[in-house]
Scaffold this motif. Structure first.
Motif, PDB file in Angstrom:
ATOM      1  N   LEU A   1      -6.894   0.531  -5.692  1.00  0.00           N
ATOM      2  CA  LEU A   1      -6.861   0.197  -4.262  1.00  0.00           C
ATOM      3  C   LEU A   1      -5.521   0.557  -3.645  1.00  0.00           C
ATOM      4  CD1 LEU A   1      -8.655  -3.267  -4.202  1.00  0.00           C
ATOM      5  CD2 LEU A   1      -9.319  -1.260  -2.857  1.00  0.00           C
ATOM      6  N   ALA A   2      -4.448   0.262  -4.353  1.00  0.00           N
ATOM      7  CA  ALA A   2      -3.107   0.562  -3.844  1.00  0.00           C
ATOM      8  C   ALA A   2      -2.950   2.066  -3.599  1.00  0.00           C
ATOM      9  CB  ALA A   2      -2.044   0.064  -4.823  1.00  0.00           C
ATOM     10  N   ARG A   3      -3.437   2.883  -4.531  1.00  0.00           N
ATOM     11  CA  ARG A   3      -3.365   4.345  -4.338  1.00  0.00           C
ATOM     12  C   ARG A   3      -4.206   4.777  -3.137  1.00  0.00           C
ATOM     13  NH1 ARG A   3      -4.086   4.324  -9.796  1.00  0.00           N
ATOM     14  NH2 ARG A   3      -6.238   5.072  -9.610  1.00  0.00           N
ATOM     15  N   GLU A   4      -5.434   4.278  -3.074  1.00  0.00           N
ATOM     16  CA  GLU A   4      -6.342   4.680  -1.995  1.00  0.00           C
ATOM     17  C   GLU A   4      -5.852   4.241  -0.622  1.00  0.00           C
ATOM     18  OE1 GLU A   4     -10.234   3.185  -2.992  1.00  0.00           O
ATOM     19  OE2 GLU A   4     -10.431   4.559  -4.707  1.00  0.00           O
ATOM     20  N   LEU A   5      -5.189   3.087  -0.561  1.00  0.00           N
ATOM     21  CA  LEU A   5      -4.738   2.532   0.718  1.00  0.00           C
ATOM     22  C   LEU A   5      -3.267   2.817   0.999  1.00  0.00           C
ATOM     23  CD1 LEU A   5      -6.514  -0.930   0.411  1.00  0.00           C
ATOM     24  CD2 LEU A   5      -7.291   1.057   1.745  1.00  0.00           C
ATOM     25  N   ASN A   6      -2.625   3.545   0.068  1.00  0.00           N
ATOM     26  CA  ASN A   6      -1.208   3.877   0.201  1.00  0.00           C
ATOM     27  C   ASN A   6      -0.341   2.617   0.353  1.00  0.00           C
ATOM     28  OD1 ASN A   6       0.887   5.726   0.153  1.00  0.00           O
ATOM     29  ND2 ASN A   6       0.907   5.938   2.379  1.00  0.00           N
ATOM     30  N   VAL A   7      -0.552   1.677  -0.570  1.00  0.00           N
ATOM     31  CA  VAL A   7       0.172   0.409  -0.570  1.00  0.00           C
ATOM     32  C   VAL A   7       1.000   0.324  -1.855  1.00  0.00           C
ATOM     33  CG1 VAL A   7      -0.071  -2.108  -0.689  1.00  0.00           C
ATOM     34  CG2 VAL A   7      -1.590  -0.778   0.788  1.00  0.00           C
ATOM     35  N   ALA A   8       2.278   0.033  -1.717  1.00  0.00           N
ATOM     36  CA  ALA A   8       3.136  -0.169  -2.880  1.00  0.00           C
ATOM     37  C   ALA A   8       3.035  -1.634  -3.309  1.00  0.00           C
ATOM     38  CB  ALA A   8       4.576   0.190  -2.551  1.00  0.00           C
ATOM     39  N   VAL A   9       2.565  -1.869  -4.512  1.00  0.00           N
ATOM     40  CA  VAL A   9       2.443  -3.230  -5.032  1.00  0.00           C
ATOM     41  C   VAL A   9       3.642  -3.465  -5.952  1.00  0.00           C
ATOM     42  CG1 VAL A   9       0.949  -4.866  -6.256  1.00  0.00           C
ATOM     43  CG2 VAL A   9      -0.071  -3.065  -4.859  1.00  0.00           C
ATOM     44  N   THR A  10       4.803  -3.685  -5.328  1.00  0.00           N
ATOM     45  CA  THR A  10       6.061  -3.748  -6.074  1.00  0.00           C
ATOM     46  C   THR A  10       6.930  -4.952  -5.731  1.00  0.00           C
ATOM     47  OG1 THR A  10       7.073  -2.318  -4.411  1.00  0.00           O
ATOM     48  CG2 THR A  10       6.190  -1.244  -6.380  1.00  0.00           C
ATOM     49  N   LYS A  11       6.608  -5.631  -4.649  1.00  0.00           N
ATOM     50  CA  LYS A  11       7.423  -6.775  -4.240  1.00  0.00           C
ATOM     51  C   LYS A  11       7.132  -7.960  -5.149  1.00  0.00           C
ATOM     52  CE  LYS A  11       8.500  -9.703  -0.300  1.00  0.00           C
ATOM     53  NZ  LYS A  11       8.226 -10.018   1.099  1.00  0.00           N
ATOM     54  N   LYS A  12       8.196  -8.616  -5.618  1.00  0.00           N
ATOM     55  CA  LYS A  12       8.037  -9.794  -6.469  1.00  0.00           C
ATOM     56  C   LYS A  12       7.998 -11.036  -5.596  1.00  0.00           C
ATOM     57  CE  LYS A  12      10.116  -7.617 -10.411  1.00  0.00           C
ATOM     58  NZ  LYS A  12      11.214  -7.553 -11.358  1.00  0.00           N
TER      59      LYS A  12
END
Length: 185
Positions: free
Chosen positions: A29-40
């Motif tokens: 989903l992150a790739r498809e939606l261009n979302v960085a899932v990196t925030k802690k």
């Protein structure tokens, strides 16, 4: 706003295992939606994005599977959301490999990550997307060994694509339509 949580275990040793299907769906989903899932945040890796105009939070708890509720509860509280805004994606031994089942609520089915979330939230009333991983073919294989065994790179590709699509459909078109489309596959 929806909070979409994929269940799994942090660390390289668990990265491509059956028990990490939830993380794999969030990655897709992150790739498809261009979302960085990196925030802690609250023992999670999170990222925010949009599906159409609907704000979503993608999250991967870093607490290990059996303590997932310790991450999910505070995340919902921070966003001032009740459990009805939650979508949890996770592996399910009781479904054939690759099958999907979307439900508006229900028990844990013995899944420890779901037990933890239900215990912390005090309710079973949140959306779940169950991704079938099947049961081990070898009769003598322990369940824990099976769920922590590695997947072949393309083994669950169709299921990952469908699970990510089902989440988008839930947000865009509603739970009922997603259940009608994806529970039939």
């Amino acid at each position: 706003m929806k909070v979409v949580v994929g269940l799994g275990n942090p660390g390289r040793q668990y990265a491509a295992t059956r028990h990490n299907i939830g993380f794999m769906v969030i990655d897709r989903l992150a790739r498809e939606l261009n979302v960085a899932v990196t925030k802690k945040m609250f023992n999670c890796l999170v990222g925010q994005g949009l599906i159409d105009r609907e704000k979503i939070v993608l999250a991967m708890p870093q607490t290990y599977m059996n303590l997932s509720g310790q991450a999910v509860g505070p995340l919902l509280n921070w966003h001032k959301l009740d459990p009805s805004a939650l979508v949890v994606v996770y592996d399910d031994l009781d479904l054939p490999a690759g099958a999907l089942r979307i439900r508006p609520s229900g028990g844990s089915g013995g899944h420890k990550g779901m037990q933890s979330i239900i215990a912390v939230l005090g309710t079973e009333n949140f959306i779940r997307v169950r991704v079938g991983i099947g049961r081990p073919e070898a009769v003598d294989m322990e369940t824990v060994d099976y769920v922590l065994s590695r997947l072949e790179p393309r083994e669950m590709e169709d299921a990952l694509k469908a699970a990510a699509g089902s989440v988008v459909c839930i947000v865009r078109d509603g739970l009922e339509k997603a259940m009608n489309l994806y529970n039939r596959r």
